[in-house]
Design an enzyme around this catalytic site. Structure first.
Site, mmCIF file in Angstrom:
data_model
loop_
_atom_site.group_PDB
_atom_site.id
_atom_site.type_symbol
_atom_site.label_atom_id
_atom_site.label_comp_id
_atom_site.label_asym_id
_atom_site.label_seq_id
_atom_site.Cartn_x
_atom_site.Cartn_y
_atom_site.Cartn_z
ATOM 1 N N TRP A 179 0.863 -1.182 0.000
ATOM 2 C CA TRP A 179 0.000 0.000 0.000
ATOM 3 C C TRP A 179 0.897 1.228 0.000
ATOM 4 O O TRP A 179 1.827 1.337 0.808
ATOM 5 C CB TRP A 179 -0.912 0.051 1.230
ATOM 6 C CG TRP A 179 -1.613 1.378 1.302
ATOM 7 C CD1 TRP A 179 -2.627 1.799 0.496
ATOM 8 C CD2 TRP A 179 -1.304 2.473 2.171
ATOM 9 N NE1 TRP A 179 -2.970 3.101 0.814
ATOM 10 C CE2 TRP A 179 -2.176 3.533 1.835
ATOM 11 C CE3 TRP A 179 -0.367 2.661 3.192
ATOM 12 C CZ2 TRP A 179 -2.147 4.762 2.488
ATOM 13 C CZ3 TRP A 179 -0.328 3.892 3.844
ATOM 14 C CH2 TRP A 179 -1.221 4.929 3.496
ATOM 15 N N GLU A 218 -2.993 -2.714 -2.710
ATOM 16 C CA GLU A 218 -4.163 -2.242 -1.950
ATOM 17 C C GLU A 218 -4.569 -0.846 -2.408
ATOM 18 O O GLU A 218 -3.796 0.099 -2.290
ATOM 19 C CB GLU A 218 -3.801 -2.231 -0.455
ATOM 20 C CG GLU A 218 -4.880 -1.672 0.445
ATOM 21 C CD GLU A 218 -4.454 -1.661 1.923
ATOM 22 O OE1 GLU A 218 -3.265 -1.931 2.207
ATOM 23 O OE2 GLU A 218 -5.309 -1.382 2.768
ATOM 24 N N LYS A 220 -7.164 2.627 -2.587
ATOM 25 C CA LYS A 220 -7.775 3.507 -1.599
ATOM 26 C C LYS A 220 -8.468 4.652 -2.317
ATOM 27 O O LYS A 220 -8.106 5.007 -3.434
ATOM 28 C CB LYS A 220 -6.675 4.038 -0.681
ATOM 29 C CG LYS A 220 -7.163 4.754 0.540
ATOM 30 C CD LYS A 220 -6.056 4.873 1.573
ATOM 31 C CE LYS A 220 -6.535 5.719 2.723
ATOM 32 N NZ LYS A 220 -5.606 5.714 3.844
ATOM 33 N N ASP A 252 -9.479 -3.487 1.262
ATOM 34 C CA ASP A 252 -9.534 -2.997 2.644
ATOM 35 C C ASP A 252 -10.931 -2.428 2.849
ATOM 36 O O ASP A 252 -11.384 -1.570 2.073
ATOM 37 C CB ASP A 252 -8.464 -1.918 2.852
ATOM 38 C CG ASP A 252 -8.436 -1.375 4.278
ATOM 39 O OD1 ASP A 252 -9.511 -0.995 4.788
ATOM 40 O OD2 ASP A 252 -7.352 -1.304 4.874
ATOM 41 N N HIS A 255 -11.618 1.442 2.656
ATOM 42 C CA HIS A 255 -11.044 2.239 1.574
ATOM 43 C C HIS A 255 -12.003 2.595 0.455
ATOM 44 O O HIS A 255 -11.587 2.872 -0.663
ATOM 45 C CB HIS A 255 -9.827 1.519 0.992
ATOM 46 C CG HIS A 255 -8.648 1.565 1.894
ATOM 47 N ND1 HIS A 255 -7.374 1.243 1.497
ATOM 48 C CD2 HIS A 255 -8.549 1.915 3.194
ATOM 49 C CE1 HIS A 255 -6.544 1.378 2.519
ATOM 50 N NE2 HIS A 255 -7.236 1.780 3.560
ATOM 51 N N HIS A 279 -8.033 -6.702 4.019
ATOM 52 C CA HIS A 279 -7.771 -5.963 5.252
ATOM 53 C C HIS A 279 -9.135 -5.689 5.844
ATOM 54 O O HIS A 279 -9.858 -4.809 5.349
ATOM 55 C CB HIS A 279 -7.061 -4.639 4.986
ATOM 56 C CG HIS A 279 -5.578 -4.764 4.968
ATOM 57 N ND1 HIS A 279 -4.758 -3.690 4.745
ATOM 58 C CD2 HIS A 279 -4.772 -5.829 5.168
ATOM 59 C CE1 HIS A 279 -3.490 -4.096 4.806
ATOM 60 N NE2 HIS A 279 -3.475 -5.390 5.049
ATOM 61 N N ASP A 287 -11.772 6.512 6.594
ATOM 62 C CA ASP A 287 -10.970 5.311 6.818
ATOM 63 C C ASP A 287 -10.361 5.369 8.219
ATOM 64 O O ASP A 287 -9.154 5.438 8.397
ATOM 65 C CB ASP A 287 -9.868 5.255 5.744
ATOM 66 C CG ASP A 287 -8.971 4.046 5.904
ATOM 67 O OD1 ASP A 287 -9.453 3.018 6.391
ATOM 68 O OD2 ASP A 287 -7.781 4.148 5.540
ATOM 69 N N ASP A 289 -10.219 3.233 10.692
ATOM 70 C CA ASP A 289 -9.570 2.027 11.237
ATOM 71 C C ASP A 289 -9.974 1.735 12.677
ATOM 72 O O ASP A 289 -9.128 1.401 13.508
ATOM 73 C CB ASP A 289 -8.042 2.116 11.080
ATOM 74 C CG ASP A 289 -7.621 2.016 9.627
ATOM 75 O OD1 ASP A 289 -7.848 0.975 9.018
ATOM 76 O OD2 ASP A 289 -7.067 3.009 9.102
ATOM 77 N N ASP A 319 -6.865 -4.973 9.790
ATOM 78 C CA ASP A 319 -6.133 -3.708 9.682
ATOM 79 C C ASP A 319 -6.891 -2.640 10.446
ATOM 80 O O ASP A 319 -7.780 -1.985 9.905
ATOM 81 C CB ASP A 319 -5.967 -3.315 8.204
ATOM 82 C CG ASP A 319 -5.158 -2.029 8.063
ATOM 83 O OD1 ASP A 319 -4.554 -1.585 9.050
ATOM 84 O OD2 ASP A 319 -5.141 -1.457 6.943
#
Ligand code: RNT
Ligand code: ZN
Length: 413
Positions: A179, A218, A220, A252, A255, A279, A287, A289, A319
């Site tokens: 990423w 990855e 985004k 992910d 994302h 992820h 995003d 997380d 993640d």
């Protein structure tokens, strides 16, 4: 309800809870090492996070070095049943050498391979293309400066070799995910040139065939300070993976646009490629997380994996990084949530539901899908924990609090 009673209820719908428990036990979950120290890594005593991602919160007790991180991981893993893997970033090297990201080598990660062997787990790996002065104007592999691109290409090439070394020691492939934060804060004048440069850099990285690794890229939508444009967008990496047999696209869950979910995308990618790394995260408005909770999307992701018989093909990685709560709790509860979602998926009478769809019996599909939601899956979950020798979800916090008291509280961040 006892496990035996619950098992009988499930059996009446054609579901074998014994099988579900034994399958669940063997599903590898790659646990993100970076939850333990707020994504700081070990270079120069830990770097502040940059690259458009952010940890927020200052809960005491974060790991400050490799001994502390290893101790925390070992403890967290002792409270999680089933099959764990550990996902490392290149910034977590353990070495006495003076080396920058473009000179990392296998020797800087032997301590991790030894640690993993002791724990009986396998490792996955990630080049770290953020939190570093060679990220110039938020650009790495797509930079207009050749020396910047060369630096990061070299870093990624070396990262793949380190993962290949891990695989030789652990008897299973090591997933290597790339990423890069590359993007612009405001509207660029040229979107194509950086994308062509990223493509060329990726070709240089992946030109070398290495054994035992599963490469992924990855995408985004945007990052903080990179709102207008991300070089490695979804379409860019979809096409890259589509045109490079051994490179896979990683999804992910944080994302995409806020109403866009990855559970819907799994089957689309599985229709074309052998592997699909994930992820699993939890976006909150962006995003962010957050630690994964047992919500609809987590269950939907798990169902897509199980229904499509893709447990071997989908590489489940987590993640998230929350610095506002006890980090051991973040690991333990997050991984357990992933496992609960998988268990729910394994307990779905999919072989009963699929023919309903094929024969257009949408009424039965609708009614029974809702009916099975009240089956006593929690008894099966508790039986899984009991057989794994794990405390239940209520007791586990007590163990985490003791570790917090005895170990974490002695650390001054
Ligand atoms: C960032 C990406 C990336 C990182 C980790 C630390 O938005 O999700 O995967 O979170 O590699
Ligand atoms: Zn990610």
């Amino acid at each position: 309800m006892s496990y035996r009673e619950a098992a009988e209820r499930f059996a009446s719908f054609g579901i074998d809870t014994e099988k579900a428990i034994s399958v669940l036990k063997n599903i590898p979950i790659s646990v993100n090492c970076w939850q333990g120290d707020d994504v700081r890594g070990f270079e120069n005593g830990g770097q502040d996070l940059s690259g458009g991602i952010q940890t927020t919160g200052n809960y005491p007790g974060r790991a400050r070095n490799s001994d502390e991180l290893m101790s925390d991981i070992s403890f967290a893993f002792s409270l999680i049943g089933g099959t764990k893997r550990l996902n490392l970033h290149a910034s977590y090297l353990i070495t006495d050498r003076k080396c920058d990201r473009d000179s990392i080598d296998v020797c800087d990660f032997v301590a991790w391979a030894d640690f993993a062997a002791d724990l009986g787990i396998a490792l996955d790996f990630n080049p770290t293309l953020f939190s570093h002065p060679m990220v110039k104007n938020n650009l790495t592999l797509s930079s207009p400066e050749k020396d910047v691109r060369d630096f990061w290409v070299e870093h990624c090439r070396r990262s793949r070799k380190i993962a290949s070394y891990f695989s030789s020691r652990q008897g299973s492939p090591s997933a290597v995910n790339l990423w890069a934060p590359d993007g612009y804060k405001d509207y660029p004048a040229d979107r194509l040139a950086p994308r062509l440069r990223l493509k060329e850099s990726l070709d240089r990285i992946y030109s070398e065939k290495l054994d035992g690794i599963i490469d992924s890229v990855e995408s985004k939508t945007f990052g903080i300070g990179l709102e207008a444009f991300t070089v490695g967008s979804n379409e860019f990496y979809s096409y890259y993976a589509a045109t490079h047999e051994d490179v896979y696209q990683l999804l992910d869950s944080g994302h995409y646009h806020p109403t866009e979910v990855i559970s819907e995308k799994l089957s689309a990618l599985l229709a074309f490629k052998k592997y699909l790394p994930l992820h699993v995260s939890r976006p909150m408005r962006w995003d962010s997380d957050h630690v994964v909770i047992l919500d609809d999307e987590l269950i939907a992701i798990a169902k897509e994996i199980v229904r499509n018989d893709a447990l071997e093909r989908v590489k489940i990685g987590l993640d998230y990084f929350d610095a506002s709560i006890n980090r051991i709790a973040a690991w333990v509860v997050g991984v357990r949530n992933m496992q609960k979602a998988l268990l729910l998926a394994l307990l779905e009478p999919s072989s009963r539901f699929k023919p309903m769809q094929e024969s257009y019996d949408f009424t039965s599909l609708f009614a029974e899908s809702e009916a099975v939601k009240t089956l006593e899956w929690s008894s099966v979950w508790n039986e899984f924990l009991r057989r794994e020798g794990m405390p239940d979800d209520f007791e586990v916090l007590g163990a985490i609090r003791r570790y917090e008291h005895e170990v974490l509280s002695g650390r001054n961040a």
